[in-house]
Every structure is written in structure tokens, then in C-alpha cells.
Design a protein around this motif. Sequence first.
Motif, short mmCIF file in Angstrom:
data_model
loop_
_atom_site.label_atom_id
_atom_site.label_comp_id
_atom_site.label_asym_id
_atom_site.label_seq_id
_atom_site.Cartn_x
_atom_site.Cartn_y
_atom_site.Cartn_z
N ARG A 31 -7.34 9.83 0.55
CA ARG A 31 -7.58 8.28 -0.38
C ARG A 31 -8.83 8.24 -1.02
O ARG A 31 -9.94 9.20 -1.08
CB ARG A 31 -7.57 7.71 0.66
CG ARG A 31 -9.08 7.15 2.19
CD ARG A 31 -8.64 6.10 2.77
NE ARG A 31 -9.01 5.61 4.03
CZ ARG A 31 -9.05 4.69 4.34
NH1 ARG A 31 -8.26 3.55 4.56
NH2 ARG A 31 -10.26 3.88 4.86
N SER A 34 -10.49 2.92 -6.25
CA SER A 34 -10.83 3.21 -8.15
C SER A 34 -12.64 3.61 -8.40
O SER A 34 -12.69 3.56 -9.31
CB SER A 34 -10.09 2.11 -8.57
OG SER A 34 -11.08 0.62 -8.17
N ARG A 49 -7.75 0.18 -12.27
CA ARG A 49 -6.80 -0.54 -12.23
C ARG A 49 -5.52 -0.87 -12.47
O ARG A 49 -4.64 -1.05 -13.01
CB ARG A 49 -8.09 -1.06 -11.06
CG ARG A 49 -8.29 -1.50 -10.12
CD ARG A 49 -8.91 -2.05 -9.33
NE ARG A 49 -9.82 -2.92 -9.68
CZ ARG A 49 -11.00 -2.90 -9.79
NH1 ARG A 49 -11.80 -2.41 -9.13
NH2 ARG A 49 -11.78 -3.74 -10.59
N PHE A 52 -3.78 2.10 -13.92
CA PHE A 52 -2.09 2.07 -12.85
C PHE A 52 -1.07 0.85 -12.70
O PHE A 52 -0.21 1.20 -12.51
CB PHE A 52 -3.37 2.30 -11.32
CG PHE A 52 -3.94 3.69 -10.65
CD1 PHE A 52 -3.86 4.23 -12.15
CD2 PHE A 52 -4.77 4.16 -9.97
CE1 PHE A 52 -4.18 5.84 -12.33
CE2 PHE A 52 -5.60 5.29 -9.92
CZ PHE A 52 -5.48 5.93 -10.86
N LEU A 58 0.56 1.26 -7.04
CA LEU A 58 0.08 1.88 -6.28
C LEU A 58 -0.71 2.77 -5.82
O LEU A 58 -0.80 3.47 -4.94
CB LEU A 58 0.11 3.27 -7.63
CG LEU A 58 0.25 3.47 -8.94
CD1 LEU A 58 -0.37 3.97 -10.09
CD2 LEU A 58 1.80 3.31 -8.29
N GLY A 59 -1.37 1.72 -5.06
CA GLY A 59 -3.02 1.20 -4.01
C GLY A 59 -2.76 0.05 -2.79
O GLY A 59 -1.88 -0.97 -3.65
N TYR A 65 -6.36 4.12 -2.78
CA TYR A 65 -5.16 5.13 -3.23
C TYR A 65 -4.70 6.26 -2.66
O TYR A 65 -5.45 6.81 -2.31
CB TYR A 65 -5.67 5.44 -4.86
CG TYR A 65 -4.92 3.81 -5.22
CD1 TYR A 65 -4.53 3.96 -6.05
CD2 TYR A 65 -6.51 4.04 -5.81
CE1 TYR A 65 -4.49 2.70 -6.85
CE2 TYR A 65 -7.05 2.89 -6.86
CZ TYR A 65 -5.68 2.07 -7.74
OH TYR A 65 -5.85 1.19 -8.45
N ASP A 66 -3.57 6.34 -1.58
CA ASP A 66 -3.60 7.17 -1.27
C ASP A 66 -3.33 8.27 -1.79
O ASP A 66 -2.09 9.09 -3.20
CB ASP A 66 -1.86 7.42 -0.62
CG ASP A 66 -1.48 8.92 0.36
OD1 ASP A 66 -2.04 8.91 1.24
OD2 ASP A 66 -0.81 10.03 -0.38
N LEU A 70 -0.08 9.27 -5.69
CA LEU A 70 -0.61 9.25 -5.97
C LEU A 70 -0.07 10.75 -6.99
O LEU A 70 -0.05 10.83 -8.21
CB LEU A 70 -2.14 9.40 -6.36
CG LEU A 70 -2.48 8.43 -6.63
CD1 LEU A 70 -3.87 8.16 -6.85
CD2 LEU A 70 -2.12 7.10 -7.73
#
Length: 212
Positions: A31, A34, A49, A52, A58-59, A65-66, A70
Amino acid sequence: MTETKIPKATAKRLPIYYRYLNILRDADKTRVSSTELSEAVKVDSATIRRDFSYFGALGKRGYGYDVDSLLKFFKKILNQDKLTNAALIGVGNLGNALLNFNFHQNSNVRISAAFDVRDDLANTVKSGVPIYPMDELRQQLNDQQIKIVILTVPAEVAQDATDEAIAGGVRGILNFTPIRVSVPTNVRVQNVDLTNELQTLIYFLDHYNEEA
């Protein structure tokens, strides 16, 4: 699924994010925040951010975020699971360097054909890529269904080469020549002017210091 329309500036940053996420995965990172992404790719975290956010959630707040999720998402968005063939027009010094650069290892693009006016290059193979004479450009682009070309010819023949490529069905041109070629509205041109970039860098060095 409805296609997401995003700003051009965001679209240009997506491959940068994708490349760094691959580095994280290779380093067994699961993970990323940002802030961490910001420090690595030199894009401020608020911009990341916002970029995305065009694609939904997405997170997760407090988690980040994974990486694998992603990667899978951007791979689909960028069509990284689909190989795109491109043609190189002009096998001079720069063209040779591009032939030797392993695009396929770093992206989903492969140079599958090259073209040059020199008789000693025509009908040869360099770096695994067949080189055709320029008078076969239109036919080969049509036959091989190549929609993207990389233009590295002398400036004085750039427009002629562009016109022939478009007649062969090309929809995208990566233009390394110093002139701005004219194309129909359904053809996209990305200009890469190395001299201009270098002059811009010199200007910034001369006129902007660390305190500015």
C-alpha cells in the motif's frame, strides 16, 4: 461502463503513476499513501488525490491506496494489457536510438516497422525491426494496421512523411522534428522538441534561483 473524461494534464500523469506503482510492487510494497506517491513522482499530494478522484474511490482514508488494486485499475485504463504496434519513420541517429530502446519492456508499445529513404537501410533488419523503403510507407501501414508513428525525419520532409502516414491510416504521431506538422482533426500529434526543452531548462537555470 461509461468512459471517464479527464483533463489532459491528468492523462499525462497516469503513466507516471503506473510506472512507480510497478516499482512499488516489485519492492513488495502493498500500500502507498498520496504523500509517499507525491515524494516519489514529484507531484503534490492534492493533485494526486484530485487525479485519482476522477475515477471514483480508489483509496481509503487512513489506509492509502492498495498497490495491486491501483496497478490493475491503471493497467486497464492505459490499455497496458493490449500490445500497440508503432512505426518509426526515419532511421538516423535518433531513430537508431529509439530502435535500440526496449519500448515493450517499459510499456505496451512495440516498434514493429521502420522506414527510411536510404537504399543501404531498406529491406534490412535492425534491432529485430524490419526496415522498409519510404515508398512502401502507405502500403505497409495499411497492411500491418499500424495507427501510431514516431517521426524522426529531417524537418524539410516532415510534412510529406506525415501526409503519407495519414494516407496509410495513422491516427497518432509522436513528432520529434522541430516543425509543427499539419494534420486533420481526427489525427493527434504529440510534439517532442528536445532543443526547446533544453533551452527552457537553461532559461529556468538562468532566471529562477532556489529562493524564487
